[in-house]
Design a protein around this motif. Sequence first.
Motif, PDB file in Angstrom:
ATOM      1  N   THR A 147       1.002  -1.428  -0.215  1.00 62.15           N
ATOM      2  CA  THR A 147       0.278   0.402   0.193  1.00 62.15           C
ATOM      3  C   THR A 147       1.016   1.375  -0.172  1.00 62.15           C
ATOM      4  OG1 THR A 147       0.190   0.204   2.192  1.00 62.15           O
ATOM      5  CG2 THR A 147      -1.582  -1.096   1.386  1.00 62.15           C
ATOM      6  N   LYS A 148       0.529   2.440  -0.498  1.00 62.83           N
ATOM      7  CA  LYS A 148       0.691   3.768  -0.172  1.00 62.83           C
ATOM      8  C   LYS A 148       1.565   4.116   0.918  1.00 62.83           C
ATOM      9  CE  LYS A 148      -0.821   8.146  -1.407  1.00 62.83           C
ATOM     10  NZ  LYS A 148      -1.304   8.914  -2.835  1.00 62.83           N
ATOM     11  N   LYS A 149       0.569   3.487   1.905  1.00 64.78           N
ATOM     12  CA  LYS A 149       0.864   4.297   2.818  1.00 64.78           C
ATOM     13  C   LYS A 149       2.272   3.829   3.793  1.00 64.78           C
ATOM     14  CE  LYS A 149      -1.415   5.850   7.465  1.00 64.78           C
ATOM     15  NZ  LYS A 149       0.286   5.407   8.216  1.00 64.78           N
ATOM     16  N   GLU A 150       2.515   3.090   3.526  1.00 67.04           N
ATOM     17  CA  GLU A 150       3.434   1.931   4.641  1.00 67.04           C
ATOM     18  C   GLU A 150       4.447   2.519   3.194  1.00 67.04           C
ATOM     19  OE1 GLU A 150       2.339  -2.695   5.252  1.00 67.04           O
ATOM     20  OE2 GLU A 150       1.220  -2.177   3.367  1.00 67.04           O
ATOM     21  N   PHE A 151       4.419   2.609   2.504  1.00 71.29           N
ATOM     22  CA  PHE A 151       5.299   3.320   1.427  1.00 71.29           C
ATOM     23  C   PHE A 151       6.261   4.507   1.902  1.00 71.29           C
ATOM     24  CE2 PHE A 151       5.822   5.603  -2.545  1.00 71.29           C
ATOM     25  CZ  PHE A 151       6.661   5.111  -3.073  1.00 71.29           C
ATOM     26  N   LEU A 152       5.085   5.111   1.817  1.00 74.96           N
ATOM     27  CA  LEU A 152       5.203   6.485   1.996  1.00 74.96           C
ATOM     28  C   LEU A 152       5.883   6.781   3.347  1.00 74.96           C
ATOM     29  CD1 LEU A 152       2.523   8.428   0.979  1.00 74.96           C
ATOM     30  CD2 LEU A 152       4.515   8.600  -0.117  1.00 74.96           C
ATOM     31  N   ASP A 153       5.309   6.125   4.738  1.00 78.26           N
ATOM     32  CA  ASP A 153       5.761   5.871   5.893  1.00 78.26           C
ATOM     33  C   ASP A 153       7.571   5.514   5.735  1.00 78.26           C
ATOM     34  OD1 ASP A 153       3.318   6.932   6.612  1.00 78.26           O
ATOM     35  OD2 ASP A 153       3.183   5.348   7.224  1.00 78.26           O
ATOM     36  N   LYS A 154       7.562   4.392   5.448  1.00 74.62           N
ATOM     37  CA  LYS A 154       9.144   3.643   5.256  1.00 74.62           C
ATOM     38  C   LYS A 154      10.050   5.057   4.803  1.00 74.62           C
ATOM     39  CE  LYS A 154      12.926   0.955   5.553  1.00 74.62           C
ATOM     40  NZ  LYS A 154      12.952   0.518   6.836  1.00 74.62           N
ATOM     41  N   LEU A 155       9.852   5.780   3.217  1.00 73.68           N
ATOM     42  CA  LEU A 155      10.573   6.256   2.413  1.00 73.68           C
ATOM     43  C   LEU A 155      11.075   7.817   3.161  1.00 73.68           C
ATOM     44  CD1 LEU A 155      11.738   7.152  -0.442  1.00 73.68           C
ATOM     45  CD2 LEU A 155       9.549   8.093  -0.833  1.00 73.68           C
ATOM     46  N   GLU A 156       9.689   8.543   4.402  1.00 72.11           N
ATOM     47  CA  GLU A 156       9.412   9.408   4.704  1.00 72.11           C
ATOM     48  C   GLU A 156      11.033   8.899   6.063  1.00 72.11           C
ATOM     49  OE1 GLU A 156       6.286  11.309   6.057  1.00 72.11           O
ATOM     50  OE2 GLU A 156       6.662  12.689   7.364  1.00 72.11           O
ATOM     51  N   GLU A 157      11.068   7.451   6.649  1.00 70.32           N
ATOM     52  CA  GLU A 157      11.680   7.274   7.601  1.00 70.32           C
ATOM     53  C   GLU A 157      13.568   6.980   7.250  1.00 70.32           C
ATOM     54  OE1 GLU A 157      10.618   3.606   9.458  1.00 70.32           O
ATOM     55  OE2 GLU A 157      12.901   3.382   9.089  1.00 70.32           O
ATOM     56  N   LEU A 158      13.586   6.911   5.951  1.00 70.25           N
ATOM     57  CA  LEU A 158      14.908   6.301   5.242  1.00 70.25           C
ATOM     58  C   LEU A 158      14.875   7.827   4.804  1.00 70.25           C
ATOM     59  CD1 LEU A 158      13.795   3.761   2.597  1.00 70.25           C
ATOM     60  CD2 LEU A 158      15.203   4.370   4.628  1.00 70.25           C
ATOM     61  N   VAL A 159      14.311   9.259   4.319  1.00 66.40           N
ATOM     62  CA  VAL A 159      15.215  10.562   4.025  1.00 66.40           C
ATOM     63  C   VAL A 159      15.698  11.248   4.972  1.00 66.40           C
ATOM     64  CG1 VAL A 159      14.165  12.332   2.833  1.00 66.40           C
ATOM     65  CG2 VAL A 159      13.899  10.593   2.332  1.00 66.40           C
ATOM     66  N   LYS A 160      14.693  10.703   6.450  1.00 67.57           N
ATOM     67  CA  LYS A 160      15.118  10.911   8.005  1.00 67.57           C
ATOM     68  C   LYS A 160      16.127  11.045   7.859  1.00 67.57           C
ATOM     69  CE  LYS A 160      10.797  13.868   8.959  1.00 67.57           C
ATOM     70  NZ  LYS A 160       9.195  13.474  10.118  1.00 67.57           N
ATOM     71  N   SER A 161      16.611   9.854   8.252  1.00 69.10           N
ATOM     72  CA  SER A 161      17.610   8.524   8.726  1.00 69.10           C
ATOM     73  C   SER A 161      18.849   9.553   7.634  1.00 69.10           C
ATOM     74  CB  SER A 161      17.103   7.572   8.681  1.00 69.10           C
ATOM     75  OG  SER A 161      17.494   6.895   7.710  1.00 69.10           O
ATOM     76  N   GLY A 162      18.663  10.218   6.740  1.00 64.55           N
ATOM     77  CA  GLY A 162      19.852  10.496   6.001  1.00 64.55           C
ATOM     78  C   GLY A 162      19.610  10.217   5.516  1.00 64.55           C
ATOM     79  N   VAL A 163      19.807   8.932   4.322  1.00 61.79           N
ATOM     80  CA  VAL A 163      20.114   8.094   3.557  1.00 61.79           C
ATOM     81  C   VAL A 163      20.125   9.168   2.178  1.00 61.79           C
ATOM     82  CG1 VAL A 163      19.581   6.477   1.874  1.00 61.79           C
ATOM     83  CG2 VAL A 163      18.855   5.993   3.990  1.00 61.79           C
ATOM     84  N   SER A 164      21.162   9.260   1.264  1.00 60.34           N
ATOM     85  CA  SER A 164      20.919  10.229   0.477  1.00 60.34           C
ATOM     86  C   SER A 164      19.941   9.826  -0.979  1.00 60.34           C
ATOM     87  CB  SER A 164      21.765  10.446  -0.115  1.00 60.34           C
ATOM     88  OG  SER A 164      22.038  10.698  -1.513  1.00 60.34           O
ATOM     89  N   LYS A 165      19.064  10.945  -0.729  1.00 59.59           N
ATOM     90  CA  LYS A 165      18.381  11.057  -2.449  1.00 59.59           C
ATOM     91  C   LYS A 165      18.605  10.461  -3.164  1.00 59.59           C
ATOM     92  CE  LYS A 165      14.923  14.776   0.271  1.00 59.59           C
ATOM     93  NZ  LYS A 165      14.913  16.456   0.064  1.00 59.59           N
ATOM     94  N   LYS A 166      19.600  10.667  -3.966  1.00 63.98           N
ATOM     95  CA  LYS A 166      19.795  10.521  -5.112  1.00 63.98           C
ATOM     96  C   LYS A 166      20.541   9.003  -5.277  1.00 63.98           C
ATOM     97  CE  LYS A 166      22.563  14.957  -5.970  1.00 63.98           C
ATOM     98  NZ  LYS A 166      23.633  15.929  -6.691  1.00 63.98           N
ATOM     99  N   LYS A 167      20.298   8.043  -3.478  1.00 67.91           N
ATOM    100  CA  LYS A 167      20.464   6.829  -4.466  1.00 67.91           C
ATOM    101  C   LYS A 167      19.289   6.239  -3.551  1.00 67.91           C
ATOM    102  CE  LYS A 167      25.349   7.057  -2.333  1.00 67.91           C
ATOM    103  NZ  LYS A 167      26.368   6.857  -1.040  1.00 67.91           N
ATOM    104  N   ILE A 168      17.979   7.152  -2.936  1.00 67.07           N
ATOM    105  CA  ILE A 168      16.631   6.141  -3.073  1.00 67.07           C
ATOM    106  C   ILE A 168      16.420   6.141  -4.391  1.00 67.07           C
ATOM    107  CG2 ILE A 168      14.397   6.298  -2.787  1.00 67.07           C
ATOM    108  CD1 ILE A 168      15.704   7.978  -0.046  1.00 67.07           C
ATOM    109  N   ASP A 169      15.380   5.382  -5.043  1.00 69.97           N
ATOM    110  CA  ASP A 169      14.693   5.216  -6.681  1.00 69.97           C
ATOM    111  C   ASP A 169      13.504   4.414  -6.188  1.00 69.97           C
ATOM    112  OD1 ASP A 169      13.888   5.528  -9.089  1.00 69.97           O
ATOM    113  OD2 ASP A 169      15.659   4.668 -10.220  1.00 69.97           O
TER     114      ASP A 169
END
Lengths: 146, 437
Positions: free
Chosen positions: A9-31
């Motif tokens: 689902t979109k919600k789980e996906f967005l939550d995880k994505l937000e968590e990853l971005v906040k935890s400092g993973v470089s945006k350029k490495k995320i697809d």
Amino acid sequence: MTERFSFDTKKEFLDKLEELVKSGVSKKKIDTYTPYPVHEAEEMLDDTQSPVRFFTGAGAIAGCIAGFAFTIYTVLSWPLVTGGKEIVSVTAFIIIAYELTILFGGLTAFAGFMFLSRLPVFKNVFSPEVEFSPKFEIVIKREGPK
Amino acid sequence: MDNLEDKIAYHRAVEHDVLSAMKNPSPLYWVGLLVSAACFALGMSLWGYQIWKGMGVSGLNNPVGWGVYITDFVFWVGIAHSGTLISAVLFLFRARFRSAFNRSAEAMTVFAVMTAGLFPLIHLGRTWFFFWLLPYPNQRLLWVNFRSPLMWDVFAVSTYFTISAVFFFVGMIPDLAIAKRFHNGVRKWLYSVLSLGWVGSFRQWKHYSKLYMFLAAFATPLVVSVHSVVSWDFAMSVLPGWHTTIFAPYFVAGAIFSGTAMVITLVVPMRKIFRLHHHITIDHFESIAKILLFTSLLVTYSYFVEFGLALYSGNVYESGAFLYRLVGDYRYLYWGMLICNSLVPLTLFVRRWRRSIPFLYVLSILVNIGMWLERFVIIVTSLSKDFDPYAWGLYKPALVEAGITLGSFGFFFMLFLLFTKLLPVVAISELKEVADE
């Protein structure tokens, strides 16, 4: 080494994505791979506007100029009065220029989209590494020990 | 849809339902395809006969040099228009119910423009000189006449076809990538190539959304310009009944009206045969019926204004032309047009009828007939009785013209039937997106 998270689902996906971005993973490495456009993800990862608009604008302006230039050139190359109209009948030529504005604008927008999205992806056409799936996926490319 | 499991199940169901519509044609489908292909073949043979024998085989004469062929041209261009309305205009207005219809409407647009494009060629008589329409200089270096509305038509219709085809294709890219997963062999290969290696990464979606928005934004003024240009084919002349400024908006309203009716005519059987009841619901049909009612009122208003303009003009030719429509030789066609386009659609004010699929289906066919009659009446009555009584004359369509018209319906339905089996008939990605909102 790549890490891959897959959600239904979109919600789980967005939550995880937000968590990853906040935890400092470089945006350029995320697809991400989603079954439909998720604008929240786009904003999170890359909040610049799509340059498709520049292609479209350039095409539309070129089309408009081409429409007027072409019609005016043809009537001046052999000035022949028809129906008592002026040689350079701008009112009539507006219609040609109008149609060409849309035609060129639409086609360059499409070309711009293909160019910017790097489509067609030939290696993906027949032996896809990633399939367009109904799942919401996050892929992180990390440089690890080789 | 709040429950997570429901959402996931719905996503699977959309893919499954829409893509299973593409498998194993039923006997009914083959009958439909065969009948339309046969009609198309008949139309093509009659066209061949006309080319062989000359334009004398049609009912066209002096003074009525434009008849059924031009009626068909305007009719089919009109049909195309609501496809763009539903896909582009409703997209810009964020009308969610469009997702149920937009793919079939876009297909309809492309096929209707292709059908319409045949008629100027058929009407030319010397079809083999069609390339004289293209903008290039002749042997004496004289160019085509850009002041002529017929030339505007060439540009408007070909631009319309190109942009509609691009819009149709772009909308389908994600769905083709889904279809690729569900097929094997030649079809997998076909969908793989057509989907261009689409994977749905956020960068792709970002550019895609922008492109789709631009195409919708271009298609909207384009659709208005195309039928305006078609109307100027008439309005630029000085003929009573044609030479009027109301023609452009009047034609555009009529086009959207007839096209909306054609969407209903096509989608009702499609929904039944492919069991898409869950995805194309009665609520969706009610929304479309409201558009039909609204455009019917616009068209009726134009009929009144047109008459008022003529009667108040104080011009005997102008008012004569309109009285001739009302009580002259073609009066039954004119009354038929009023009944189909203005009177019967008023029933849509009743909610129960608006929500009855059989009723809507019959109504949509009546509107199709009414709108065809409208074009015929406009074209033929003005030509048959203009200024000079010495130059008056009547026109009766010949069998060849009726056959070619039938052939055009065969062509259109044949293409549409092929579409329903070859391409995803409902926008899967969009339905998923709407369901999750």
